[in-house]
Design an enzyme around this catalytic site. Structure first.
Site, mmCIF file in Angstrom:
data_model
loop_
_atom_site.group_PDB
_atom_site.id
_atom_site.type_symbol
_atom_site.label_atom_id
_atom_site.label_comp_id
_atom_site.label_asym_id
_atom_site.label_seq_id
_atom_site.Cartn_x
_atom_site.Cartn_y
_atom_site.Cartn_z
ATOM 1 N N TYR A 14 0.799 -1.224 -0.010
ATOM 2 C CA TYR A 14 0.087 0.016 0.052
ATOM 3 C C TYR A 14 0.975 1.095 0.024
ATOM 4 O O TYR A 14 0.693 2.211 -0.791
ATOM 5 C CB TYR A 14 -0.812 0.110 1.068
ATOM 6 C CG TYR A 14 -2.354 -0.529 0.934
ATOM 7 C CD1 TYR A 14 -2.327 -1.740 -0.068
ATOM 8 C CD2 TYR A 14 -3.410 -0.499 1.657
ATOM 9 C CE1 TYR A 14 -3.500 -2.426 -0.374
ATOM 10 C CE2 TYR A 14 -4.527 -1.228 1.312
ATOM 11 C CZ TYR A 14 -4.647 -2.182 0.390
ATOM 12 O OH TYR A 14 -5.775 -2.998 0.312
ATOM 13 N N GLU A 65 1.443 6.108 -7.343
ATOM 14 C CA GLU A 65 0.337 6.935 -7.969
ATOM 15 C C GLU A 65 0.472 8.460 -7.574
ATOM 16 O O GLU A 65 0.159 9.165 -8.751
ATOM 17 C CB GLU A 65 -0.862 6.367 -7.250
ATOM 18 C CG GLU A 65 -1.369 5.000 -7.220
ATOM 19 C CD GLU A 65 -2.365 4.735 -6.459
ATOM 20 O OE1 GLU A 65 -3.482 5.409 -5.901
ATOM 21 O OE2 GLU A 65 -2.827 3.300 -6.324
#
Length: 814
Positions: free
Chosen positions: A175, A182
């Site tokens: 994560y 991103e």
């Protein structure tokens, strides 16, 4: 932030399991539909897992061989974009009910990925050439390979433990790396979008800001899901507890269906109502969506019951007989009907009878009181600190009149309490009265109230020492006495003499669900020569409630047969279908006519439904107070209690059956949505939610009224218009009967108003923030008031923020 929360929520165990939704008219068609759905999901998950595995393999090879990010993207672009875009199908899966994941959650999760791949990486060569491409390819890829394989094996049957562990552990590393990738991909693409589409550029920057609060929340949420999943798997690995006591019967598939059993019991009760009842029974049996369609059948049942006294009693007896011969009882692996178990094991018991007397003296003055410190028409929570206030004398009578005028009680409730007040010196002395409390420690039971008046309480509760420690403390702080079962051979008298109540608690009590016949046998012989008042106050969640209700029912039935002078007591819920007084019907109509405009607007939107009382053939009218979310198990349990009350009264037993108001108990208000709805229900006509202290004291006084007043509806010698009017009499419905709208529909508007009033500044700020954001995205400038506000802030307050932003921008070469 929304995407982060969605990702965590969608990770719940089994979220890709297909729903068993049957829309086909024939069982064969239904099975084919489920098979086809499962086959499709297996194929979908396997294809996606293979696609992502291809991307991971290429990414790992690229890192090993030093392949430039742009070359890697060119190599895997078609597969990466395809498998990521295929995730849009998961929105459809959720929308049509193929999987259990919430539609909004899945939508946000999927669109956050689409935002990166289609909105940043694919259009921008700068993003494709940035090293963060490896971060998203490997972080996403490993995550998705594990996720899709997890779902694949879930559909087949069992998930291998290594795969399970990876599913709920890799997020701790992947994560943070995926989120970082991103963010960096969005920043890398910003140069391109500044010239190609400034509006999208600014929209992307706004989206990045949402990562700041969202990312930690996502990781924290996923950690909670991990803990739940591991706990669930650990519990699943334990051997199932052997069945014992009252259980649901086996169905044709080998399961224990609550739906089929509930339907059969209600159908049997309806069939007891003659030809019309047979027609209703057929409709019940044909109902394919019982969980969501049961309400209309319960209303039809009550309506037919009200057609005559004979019909009601015939239906009640049919329903009770069916229930006792349908619910099963398991002992030592042998399964039999509950009725058979009572016959086989109900003649002996393994208990001795113990007792503890209170240490307090009887009050010098016995006085009726109700615990109440609020004001009608205002939020009950405002008066939390005053909820234990005692209303007595004139103040109590004035408050009763205020409640009648407001409509949360009927006049007969006030009259009953005033009558007890007139005879309080005599009627409140309960030293010669004996009460059986099934579920003695229940939150809504009358234990404390009765003990305070010197009553003798025969306690039946679980054999758990913490329960009995609580009961022992209660009796010692009262002038009353408790009588209870202990294991045979226990020197309970010696323990009491030594004050060793902790040890006594370890050998006290019994499980009503598993030792139903033995508890019944003990109660039939305890306190010989004394008239008992037997009350069932126990409550369990879900499918356990009908089970414990049936245990209580057969115990009470046996007690009534063994001791014909036994009286029965029970509490009824206002969220049921009860006969209403003519005054309540008129008041509901008047309240509807004067309902404020905002309530009419909610009604126009379909969020509120008018409270129209239903008229039965006999001319009586009843309220539809059923809340569908409570479920058919709950309402069937309450109906069984009504059946027993009607039959017992018809057989000559005194029956006290009073409706308690909507009560803000700790178990209810710990649910924030329920607490929010309760806090604004007072806005609807006669509605009033009360604290537990008022409900307990009010129900205690009304119980005493029913037992002491020979003219009360509880007395079988008093003629009633109909057996169900027993519940109509002295019903503290809390305004449900006079509410302009149904209790099942006022919850959402009540909660909405509460949240709006509590978070009004936040809502206004959020709206203004969205408008300011929209203007910035479209025009590249903030609204003038926002600019002026920022300019007005002291420089030393804004400098740390602007300096930090500038440093980050410089480091990233923006």
């Amino acid at each position: 932030a929304a995407a982060a929360a969605a990702a965590a929520a969608a990770a719940a165990l089994g979220s890709a399991q297909p729903r068993r939704v049957c829309t086909a008219a024939h069982p064969l068609h239904a099975s084919r539909t489920v098979f086809a759905m499962k086959a499709y999901l297996l194929f979908y998950n396997l294809v996606c897992a293979i696609g992502w595995a291809h991307c991971v393999a290429k990414g790992v090879a690229g890192l090993r061989d030093g392949v430039a990010p742009a070359d890697l993207y060119e190599d895997i672009r078609d597969v990466l974009v395809l498998v990521q875009t295929l995730m849009l199908m998961e929105i459809l899966h959720s929308l049509v009910g193929m999987v259990r994941s919430p539609v909004v959650t899945v939508f946000i999760q999927v669109m956050s990925r689409i935002f990166i791949i289609w909105g940043q990486t694919d259009p921008s060569t700068d993003a494709q050439a940035h090293w963060s491409l490896y971060l998203i390819v490997l972080s996403w890829g490993v995550t998705e390979v594990v996720r899709y394989l997890f779902y694949f094996f879930s559909l087949i049957g069992d998930v291998p433990y290594p795969l399970f562990w990876l599913r709920y552990s890799l997020f701790m590393a992947l994560y943070p790396t995926g989120i970082s990738g991103e963010i960096l991909q969005t920043l890398a693409a910003s140069t391109y979008w500044q010239t190609a589409n400034p509006v999208w550029h600014r929209m992307s920057l706004v989206t990045l800001i949402m990562y700041v609060p969202g990312s930690p929340g996502m990781i924290g949420n996923m950690w909670k899901n991990r803990c739940k999943a591991f706990k669930k798997r650990s519990e699943a690995g334990k051997p199932a507890r052997p069945l014992a006591g009252v259980v649901w019967p086996l169905d044709k598939k080998g399961g224990r269906s609550t739906t089929n059993t509930s339907k059969s019991i209600i159908a049997a009760a309806n069939a007891g109502g003659g030809a019309e009842g047979q027609a209703l029974a057929t409709k019940v049996e044909k109902e394919r969506k019982w969980r969501f369609g049961y309400v209309k059948h319960m209303l039809n049942h009550v309506k037919l019951c009200l057609s005559s006294e004979e019909t009601a009693l015939s239906m009640a007896r049919a329903g009770l007989a069916k229930a006792q011969n349908t619910f099963m009882f398991v002992r030592d692996g042998e399964e039999m009907t509950l009725a058979e178990a009572m016959q086989r094991f109900g003649s002996a018991h393994p208990y001795e009878t113990a007792e503890i007397k209170g240490k307090k003296a009887m009050p010098s003055k016995l006085e009726v009181y109700l615990n109440y410190g609020a004001k009608v028409g205002e939020p009950y929570a405002k008066f939390k600190d005053a909820r234990a206030n005692k209303l007595t004398g004139l103040a109590l009578r004035e408050q009763l009149d205020a409640w009648v005028e407001h409509g949360c009680i009927e006049a007969d409730v006030a009259d009953a309490i005033k009558l007890v007040q007139q005879h309080q010196g005599e009627w409140l002395d309960l030293r010669n009265h004996y009460f059986v409390l099934l579920g003695a420690s229940s939150a809504m039971g009358p234990l404390y109230y009765l003990l305070s008046l010197g009553a003798n309480i025969i306690c039946v509760d679980l054999d758990r020492d913490f329960i009995w420690n609580k009961l022992f403390a209660a009796v010692e702080d009262s002038p009353g006495r408790i009588i209870f079962p202990v294991a045979k051979g226990t020197d309970w008298q010696g323990m009491v003499a030594k004050g060793d109540l902790g040890e006594l608690a370890k050998v006290s009590g019994s499980n009503l669900m598993t030792a139903t016949p033995e508890i019944s046998a003990w109660l039939n012989t305890v306190c010989p020569g004394k008239q008992l008042v037997a009350g069932a106050y126990v409550y369990l969640m879900g499918a356990l409630f009908p089970q414990i209700t049936m245990a209580c029912d057969v115990v009470i039935e046996s007690l009534c047969k063994a001791r014909p002078d036994t009286a029965i007591a029970s509490l009824c819920t206002p969220t049921d279908a009860h006969v209403a007084t003519p005054e309540a019907v008129e008041a509901a109509t008047a309240n509807y006519k004067k309902a404020p405009l905002w309530q009419k607007l909610f009604e126009a939107c379909g969020l509120l439904k008018r409270n129209k009382h239903i008229e039965a053939a006999g001319g009586l009218k009843f309220v539809n107070g059923i809340v569908p979310d409570q479920g058919p198990n709950y309402i069937m349990s309450k109906r069984i209690q009504h059946w027993r009350a009607m039959v017992a009264r018809a057989e000559g037993h005194v029956v006290s059956s009073n409706v308690a108001p909507s009560t803000a108990t700790a178990s209810v208000t710990q649910n924030k949505s329920f607490a929010a709805a309760y806090s604004r229900m007072h806005l609807f006509g006669a509605m009033e939610v009360v604290y537990q202290e008022l409900s307990l004291s009010a129900m205690g006084v009304l119980l005493i009224h029913d037992l002491r007043n020979p003219k009360s509806a509880a007395n079988p010698k008093v003629k009633l218009a109909h057996p169900l009017c027993l519940v109509q009499a002295t019903a503290w419905h809390g305004g449900v009967n006079q509410c302009p709208y149904t209790i099942s529909t006022i919850g959402i508007p009540s909660a909405a108003i509460y949240y709006f009033s509590k978070f009004f500044p936040n809502i206004v700020g959020g709206i203004l923030g969205m408008l300011a954001t929209a203007q910035y995205v479209k025009h590249g400038v903030l609204p003038v008031p926002v600019v002026k506000l920022l300019e007005a802030l002291p420089e030393d307050a804004t400098a740390p923020i602007t300096d930090a932003v500038a440093s980050v921008a410089e480091a990233l070469q923006l």
